[in-house]
Enzyme design. Structure first.
Site, short mmCIF file in Angstrom:
data_model
loop_
_atom_site.label_atom_id
_atom_site.label_comp_id
_atom_site.label_asym_id
_atom_site.label_seq_id
_atom_site.Cartn_x
_atom_site.Cartn_y
_atom_site.Cartn_z
N GLY A 1 0.83 -1.20 0.00
CA GLY A 1 0.00 0.00 0.00
C GLY A 1 0.87 1.25 0.00
N SER B 1 -2.16 -3.84 -4.58
CA SER B 1 -2.79 -3.70 -3.27
C SER B 1 -4.06 -2.86 -3.39
CB SER B 1 -1.82 -3.00 -2.32
OG SER B 1 -2.52 -2.51 -1.18
N GLN C 1 -5.24 -7.64 -4.70
CA GLN C 1 -5.30 -7.94 -3.26
C GLN C 1 -6.40 -7.11 -2.62
OE1 GLN C 1 -3.81 -5.47 -0.75
NE2 GLN C 1 -5.01 -6.59 0.76
N TYR D 1 -8.54 -5.84 0.79
CA TYR D 1 -8.80 -5.71 2.22
C TYR D 1 -10.31 -5.65 2.35
CZ TYR D 1 -4.02 -4.61 3.79
OH TYR D 1 -2.69 -4.66 4.13
N THR E 1 -6.61 -10.44 2.12
CA THR E 1 -5.65 -10.40 3.23
C THR E 1 -6.39 -10.52 4.56
OG1 THR E 1 -4.07 -9.14 1.96
CG2 THR E 1 -3.87 -8.97 4.35
N ARG F 1 3.66 0.14 14.57
CA ARG F 1 5.01 0.34 14.00
C ARG F 1 5.68 1.49 14.72
NH1 ARG F 1 1.80 -0.57 8.90
NH2 ARG F 1 1.23 -2.72 9.35
N HIS G 1 2.98 -10.62 6.84
CA HIS G 1 2.94 -9.22 6.42
C HIS G 1 4.34 -8.59 6.51
CE1 HIS G 1 -0.78 -6.70 5.66
NE2 HIS G 1 0.14 -5.75 5.57
N ASP H 1 5.60 -15.58 1.58
CA ASP H 1 6.39 -14.35 1.54
C ASP H 1 6.87 -14.01 2.94
OD1 ASP H 1 4.53 -12.76 2.97
OD2 ASP H 1 3.74 -11.78 1.18
N ARG I 1 14.91 -12.53 0.30
CA ARG I 1 15.88 -11.50 -0.10
C ARG I 1 16.93 -12.02 -1.08
NH1 ARG I 1 12.53 -9.36 2.05
NH2 ARG I 1 12.52 -7.88 3.78
#
Ligand code: FMN
Length: 391
Positions: free
Chosen positions: A86, A113, A134, A136, A162, A171, A279, A310, A314
């Site tokens: 997003g 998203s 995706q 929401y 999701t 966060r 996530h 996911d 990396r």
């Protein structure tokens, strides 16, 4: 001008991350780079993949390597795609469209998203047949139905719902940066803008990023709580998933699965696949890494639907590790985001190139010419609890 020579010198996704960090104001960099609370889960995602050891087998002819992977009737050039992110244009202006076009060019799936900074219609056009949508689930049924109908009209065949945001992730970096929704120029933001004129000019040129699919609805939002309510409901449950299954004619996947019983229940609900995901460590610091829960989930699903994973991919070798642990396919969010942050569209292309070259080299080193043939038998003894692995 993007310094292409500089991008060439990036040897890894970590190098691209370091470049992105220098080019982007702190508050915007942290928006993507950060995770929930202590960020333990985010860090653990990467180390859990790193700890998975695969045993090379030699004297196998690996002069030709095939990374192609079939999924939902389409053959992709490599076993990874762009995870839904997003508001990515806040990280680097124009990021959404650059990545959608890149995925089309490289024949990889691009997941748009519902909280993207570009409309789902524009992203469907840019991804041109390689786009997935995706969703929401909103607290307002008419908002959800509006998005589903638009995704259908835009021609998406694959929809991922999701499930792992019943409550917003906390966060700490965003709180420290006093990141506000709707976006406000605080003194910290102003300093960041002055220190990164290129980013600021590009942002000015592209316009202030917003959550494009809900632009009208969010006009009146004055707080993050308002935005959250329009976007996501904490009431999303199995009955609501059933209703979505009945409503959506295409492939339906659930993203955010971490428990084998939930995975099995998705199969029973008629889903075509799941995304084993936390996530990217942005939701729960106390949760497990996806590499740690993947084998039990793959076993519970037992080939009845596709398993995508996911959170923490990396390296090209991480895709082999994921496959050995039971996944069919992988998505990556930050790896390609760091690429676009390091150098716009050419930076994103460099990220894909790095991952693909790493994967081809790793398959050769493992002694498996076809990605499709990587399996639990390649896991080292340390993973002997995984069914089918070396004992
Ligand atoms: C900045 C950011 C925004 C995200 N936004 C969404 C979103 O809108 N929808 C969603 O399902 N997942 C979202 N995710 C999670 C990603 O789809 C994906 O699960 C995660 O990035 C994978 O971890 P990785 O970044 O370590 O690859 C977001 C992740 C990041 C980093």
């Amino acid at each position: 001008m993007v310094d292409l020579m500089r991008l060439d010198r990036a040897a890894s996704i970590d190098d691209l991350r370091a470049m992105a960090r220098r080019r982007i104001p702190r508050f915007a960099f942290d928006l993507v780079d950060g995770g929930a609370e202590s960020e333990r889960n985010m860090r653990r995602n990467c180390t859990a993949f790193e700890e998975v050891e695969l045993v090379p087998r030699y004297m196998v002819d690996v002069s030709s390597i095939d990374t192609r992977t079939e999924l939902f009737g389409q053959t992709y050039d490599a076993p990874f795609g762009m995870a839904p992110i997003g508001m990515l244009n806040a990280f680097w202006p124009g990021a959404d469209l650059s990545l959608a076009r890149l995925c089309k060019r490289q024949n990889l799936p691009y997941v748009a998203s519902s909280a993207a900074s570009t409309t789902l219609e524009a992203l469907a056009e840019a991804a041109d047949g390689n786009g997935w949508f995706q969703l929401y689930v909103s607290g307002d049924d008419t908002v959800t139905e509006g998005l589903v109908a638009r995704a259908e009209a835009a021609g998406y065949d694959v929809m991922i719902v999701t499930a792992d945001v019943p409550a917003a992730g906390k966060r700490d970096r965003d709180i420290r940066n006093r990141l506000a929704v709707p976006f406000r120029i605080t003194p910290e933001v102003a300093l960041g803008l002055m220190a990164h004129p290129r980013w600021s000019l590009e942002t000015l040129f592209h316009g202030k990023p917003n959550i494009a699919n809900y632009a009208d609805l969010l006009q009146s939002a004055t707080s993050y709580a308002d935005v959250q309510k329009t976007l996501i409901t904490p009431a999303f449950n199995w009955e609501a998933l059933k209703r979505l299954r009945d409503r959506w004619g295409g492939k339906l996947l659930v993203k955010g699965i971490l428990h084998p019983d939930d995975a099995a229940r998705c199969t029973e609900a008629g889903c075509d696949g799941i995304v084993v995901s936390n996530h990217g460590g942005r939701q729960v610091a106390f949760g497990p890494a996806t590499a740690d829960v993947l084998p039990a989930i793959a076993e519970a699903v037992a080939g009845r639907m596709k398993v995508i994973v996911d959170s923490g991919i990396r390296r090209g070798a991480d895709m082999m590790r994921a496959k050995a642990l039971g996944a069919d396919f992988t998505l990556t969010g930050r790896a390609l985001a760091f690429g676009v942050g390091a150098g716009g569209a050419p930076g994103a292309a460099r990220a894909v190139e790095i991952l693909e070259l790493e994967l081809v080299r790793a398959l050769g080193q493992l002694g498996v010419p076809r990605f499709a043939d990587v399996g639990p038998e390649h896991l080292a003894v340390s993973r002997s609890h995984v069914p089918g692995s070396v004992r």
